[in-house]
Motif scaffolding. Sequence first.
Motif, PDB file in Angstrom:
ATOM      1  N   ASN A   1       0.835  -1.200   0.000  1.00 17.39           N
ATOM      2  CA  ASN A   1       0.000   0.000   0.000  1.00 17.39           C
ATOM      3  C   ASN A   1       0.869   1.248   0.000  1.00 17.39           C
ATOM      4  OD1 ASN A   1       0.268   1.037   2.932  1.00 17.39           O
ATOM      5  ND2 ASN A   1      -0.303  -1.111   3.223  1.00 17.39           N
ATOM      6  N   LEU A   2       0.311   2.329  -0.499  1.00 17.51           N
ATOM      7  CA  LEU A   2       1.078   3.566  -0.661  1.00 17.51           C
ATOM      8  C   LEU A   2       1.472   4.177   0.673  1.00 17.51           C
ATOM      9  CD1 LEU A   2      -0.840   5.295  -3.604  1.00 17.51           C
ATOM     10  CD2 LEU A   2       1.353   4.087  -3.687  1.00 17.51           C
ATOM     11  N   SER A   3       0.628   4.029   1.687  1.00 20.42           N
ATOM     12  CA  SER A   3       0.929   4.617   2.991  1.00 20.42           C
ATOM     13  C   SER A   3       2.229   4.074   3.547  1.00 20.42           C
ATOM     14  CB  SER A   3      -0.229   4.339   3.963  1.00 20.42           C
ATOM     15  OG  SER A   3       0.083   4.782   5.262  1.00 20.42           O
ATOM     16  N   ASN A   4       2.347   2.742   3.610  1.00 18.54           N
ATOM     17  CA  ASN A   4       3.569   2.147   4.140  1.00 18.54           C
ATOM     18  C   ASN A   4       4.747   2.313   3.182  1.00 18.54           C
ATOM     19  OD1 ASN A   4       2.677   1.314   6.651  1.00 18.54           O
ATOM     20  ND2 ASN A   4       1.970  -0.677   5.914  1.00 18.54           N
ATOM     21  N   LEU A   5       4.462   2.417   1.889  1.00 14.25           N
ATOM     22  CA  LEU A   5       5.538   2.652   0.932  1.00 14.25           C
ATOM     23  C   LEU A   5       6.200   4.004   1.197  1.00 14.25           C
ATOM     24  CD1 LEU A   5       7.055   1.628  -1.574  1.00 14.25           C
ATOM     25  CD2 LEU A   5       5.337   2.815  -2.977  1.00 14.25           C
ATOM     26  N   GLU A   6       5.394   5.007   1.455  1.00 10.49           N
ATOM     27  CA  GLU A   6       5.988   6.323   1.723  1.00 10.49           C
ATOM     28  C   GLU A   6       6.723   6.337   3.059  1.00 10.49           C
ATOM     29  OE1 GLU A   6       5.372  10.977   1.057  1.00 10.49           O
ATOM     30  OE2 GLU A   6       3.551   9.772   1.022  1.00 10.49           O
ATOM     31  N   LYS A   7       6.158   5.695   4.062  1.00 11.27           N
ATOM     32  CA  LYS A   7       6.846   5.609   5.348  1.00 11.27           C
ATOM     33  C   LYS A   7       8.178   4.885   5.200  1.00 11.27           C
ATOM     34  CE  LYS A   7       2.476   5.518   7.919  1.00 11.27           C
ATOM     35  NZ  LYS A   7       1.508   4.639   8.626  1.00 11.27           N
ATOM     36  N   PHE A   8       8.189   3.849   4.375  1.00 11.65           N
ATOM     37  CA  PHE A   8       9.419   3.097   4.138  1.00 11.65           C
ATOM     38  C   PHE A   8      10.463   3.994   3.471  1.00 11.65           C
ATOM     39  CE2 PHE A   8      12.286   0.017   2.291  1.00 11.65           C
ATOM     40  CZ  PHE A   8      12.243  -1.062   3.161  1.00 11.65           C
ATOM     41  N   GLY A   9      10.026   4.747   2.482  1.00  9.41           N
ATOM     42  CA  GLY A   9      10.939   5.642   1.792  1.00  9.41           C
ATOM     43  C   GLY A   9      11.519   6.695   2.711  1.00  9.41           C
ATOM     44  N   LYS A  10      10.679   7.277   3.552  1.00 11.63           N
ATOM     45  CA  LYS A  10      11.139   8.306   4.492  1.00 11.63           C
ATOM     46  C   LYS A  10      12.184   7.750   5.444  1.00 11.63           C
ATOM     47  CE  LYS A  10       7.000  11.262   4.672  1.00 11.63           C
ATOM     48  NZ  LYS A  10       5.872  11.736   5.526  1.00 11.63           N
TER      49      LYS A  10
ATOM     50  N   TYR B   1      14.019   4.662   5.225  1.00  9.73           N
ATOM     51  CA  TYR B   1      15.154   3.874   4.733  1.00  9.73           C
ATOM     52  C   TYR B   1      15.749   4.380   3.420  1.00  9.73           C
ATOM     53  CZ  TYR B   1      13.318   0.579   8.181  1.00  9.73           C
ATOM     54  OH  TYR B   1      12.867  -0.003   9.344  1.00  9.73           O
ATOM     55  N   GLY B   2      14.987   5.222   2.698  1.00 10.49           N
ATOM     56  CA  GLY B   2      15.500   5.672   1.412  1.00 10.49           C
ATOM     57  C   GLY B   2      15.857   4.482   0.543  1.00 10.49           C
ATOM     58  N   GLY B   3      17.084   4.487   0.001  1.00  9.36           N
ATOM     59  CA  GLY B   3      17.531   3.381  -0.816  1.00  9.36           C
ATOM     60  C   GLY B   3      18.412   2.401  -0.078  1.00  9.36           C
TER      61      GLY B   3
ATOM     62  N   ASP C   1      14.568   8.066  -3.417  1.00 13.22           N
ATOM     63  CA  ASP C   1      15.660   7.279  -4.001  1.00 13.22           C
ATOM     64  C   ASP C   1      15.589   5.829  -3.522  1.00 13.22           C
ATOM     65  OD1 ASP C   1      17.880   6.855  -5.598  1.00 13.22           O
ATOM     66  OD2 ASP C   1      19.298   7.261  -3.978  1.00 13.22           O
ATOM     67  N   MET C   2      14.375   5.268  -3.555  1.00 14.71           N
ATOM     68  CA  MET C   2      14.170   3.895  -3.080  1.00 14.71           C
ATOM     69  C   MET C   2      14.741   2.890  -4.068  1.00 14.71           C
ATOM     70  SD  MET C   2      10.464   3.709  -1.163  1.00 14.71           S
ATOM     71  CE  MET C   2       9.493   4.637  -2.334  1.00 14.71           C
ATOM     72  N   HIS C   3      15.108   1.740  -3.515  1.00 22.26           N
ATOM     73  CA  HIS C   3      15.650   0.642  -4.323  1.00 22.26           C
ATOM     74  C   HIS C   3      14.589  -0.439  -4.434  1.00 22.26           C
ATOM     75  CE1 HIS C   3      19.096  -2.495  -4.984  1.00 22.26           C
ATOM     76  NE2 HIS C   3      18.193  -2.517  -5.947  1.00 22.26           N
ATOM     77  N   ILE C   4      13.752  -0.339  -5.463  1.00 19.13           N
ATOM     78  CA  ILE C   4      12.716  -1.339  -5.708  1.00 19.13           C
ATOM     79  C   ILE C   4      13.329  -2.434  -6.556  1.00 19.13           C
ATOM     80  CG2 ILE C   4      10.484  -1.796  -6.785  1.00 19.13           C
ATOM     81  CD1 ILE C   4       9.664   1.059  -6.080  1.00 19.13           C
ATOM     82  N   ASP C   5      13.545  -3.595  -5.940  1.00 19.46           N
ATOM     83  CA  ASP C   5      14.234  -4.679  -6.651  1.00 19.46           C
ATOM     84  C   ASP C   5      13.323  -5.852  -6.994  1.00 19.46           C
ATOM     85  OD1 ASP C   5      13.888  -5.785  -4.156  1.00 19.46           O
ATOM     86  OD2 ASP C   5      15.961  -6.412  -3.894  1.00 19.46           O
ATOM     87  N   GLY C   6      12.025  -5.723  -6.695  1.00 18.70           N
ATOM     88  CA  GLY C   6      11.106  -6.807  -7.002  1.00 18.70           C
ATOM     89  C   GLY C   6       9.697  -6.307  -7.261  1.00 18.70           C
ATOM     90  N   ILE C   7       9.001  -7.003  -8.143  1.00 19.68           N
ATOM     91  CA  ILE C   7       7.582  -6.768  -8.413  1.00 19.68           C
ATOM     92  C   ILE C   7       6.842  -8.042  -8.034  1.00 19.68           C
ATOM     93  CG2 ILE C   7       5.834  -6.391 -10.194  1.00 19.68           C
ATOM     94  CD1 ILE C   7       7.356  -3.932 -10.027  1.00 19.68           C
ATOM     95  N   HIS C   8       5.762  -7.900  -7.276  1.00 23.83           N
ATOM     96  CA  HIS C   8       4.993  -9.050  -6.798  1.00 23.83           C
ATOM     97  C   HIS C   8       3.537  -8.892  -7.196  1.00 23.83           C
ATOM     98  CE1 HIS C   8       2.376 -11.086  -3.836  1.00 23.83           C
ATOM     99  NE2 HIS C   8       3.343 -11.954  -3.656  1.00 23.83           N
TER     100      HIS C   8
END
Length: 411
Positions: free
Chosen positions: A122-131, A133-135, A183-190
């Motif tokens: 979900n976008l909410s946790n995605l943004e929290k993750f980015g804030k 951990y960044g990349g 600057d997140m490091h998205i290394d997988g699509i599920h």
Amino acid sequence: MKLENNVYKIQDTTVKELAEKFGTPLYVYDAEVIKEHLDRFRQGFNSVDLKVKYACKALTNMSVMKYLLKQGTGLDTVSLSEIQMGLTVGYQPSDIVFTPNCVDFSEIEEAVELGVKINIENLSNLEKFGKKYGGAVPLCIRLNPQIAAQSNTDKVDWWHKQSKFGISLDQIETVKALESKYDMHIDGIHIHSSSVIMSPEIFINGAKAVFDIAMQFEKLDFIDFGGGIKVDVGDGNEVIDVVELGKQLDVEFTAFCEKYGRRLQLWFEPGRFLVGNAGSLITTCVVRKRNGGSEFVGVDSGFNQLIRPMMYGAYHEIVNASNPNGAKEKYTVVGNICEIDNFAVDRMLPETKEGDLIVLKSAGAYGYSMASNYNSRFRPVEVFVVDGQAHLVRKRDNYEDLVRNQILIDV
């Protein structure tokens, strides 16, 4: 479970011997069947780098998890407790993927500390993750590709656009914006494969749509097609041919990797496919009665131990292990819970008497793992048959288990 010389066996042990040794109700799992299904799942893939992650929510018995570790699988988890169980039996953090649904971000933070692969839906946790951990911490994103399936039910509908699972495709630009912003490091699509997709052709069309999405992400190491693939439970309904699917997807994924510019891993997360048909629930007929024109077989279990027939209308083949070749009669098989508690309605079974051993097949997935103590009844024994030996892998509940966490106050 197999019928040999009019005797039902699990490997070389008869159902009667298991019931006499461990009592009923009893869950029993067959390691040979698990390995057969795993081998079949892998059979169609020849050129891709396939990683199988066992979706342990189907059956979290740690002995079964350890067996699958020895067969070379990784682990798909949906809770911190499942992660801890995986680590306890010997999985490396890098072999575990954490795909929670609608959880507080603190669970994701704990999973990061444990070192497992994070999958965010979900976008909410995605943004929290980015804030936070960044990349610095790679992550996977779970998408809802809104691919139409061949059939749907009101309770089981993973790929449909109204499903609660995954980030909707109409939010993909927001995902890309968050990726750039932090600057997140998205290394997988599920995405989650669906039990309502029955043909390799439909699956491949969906996969091609996912490959188009994947081209928008530059740092991928894998694409994860999740789980949900059905097994044949003997109800006559169509199931997908996983060997043929593997053959077709092997070609398509190899072509995608060439287009993408490097070889990625292909992940799947089978759960029910691996353990569903490996499990049986052995019960005893304790009551035979006629009521309202129906013949009832009452067994010493209930939907507190196998909820799928009542919750989903799921079919489980039922056999009378004590009288396998008796004359067929029509019975409604019911449990001992103080509510409507049907395992099967108007099912043709051999003549059944009190004391007969009644076995519900294809009960390895979402049987014990969804069991409860409703009606203050105990959860059953679990037994794992490996190399011809029947091992007790979970004791039956007792009264102390039932009341352990209660606090009796003076009122």
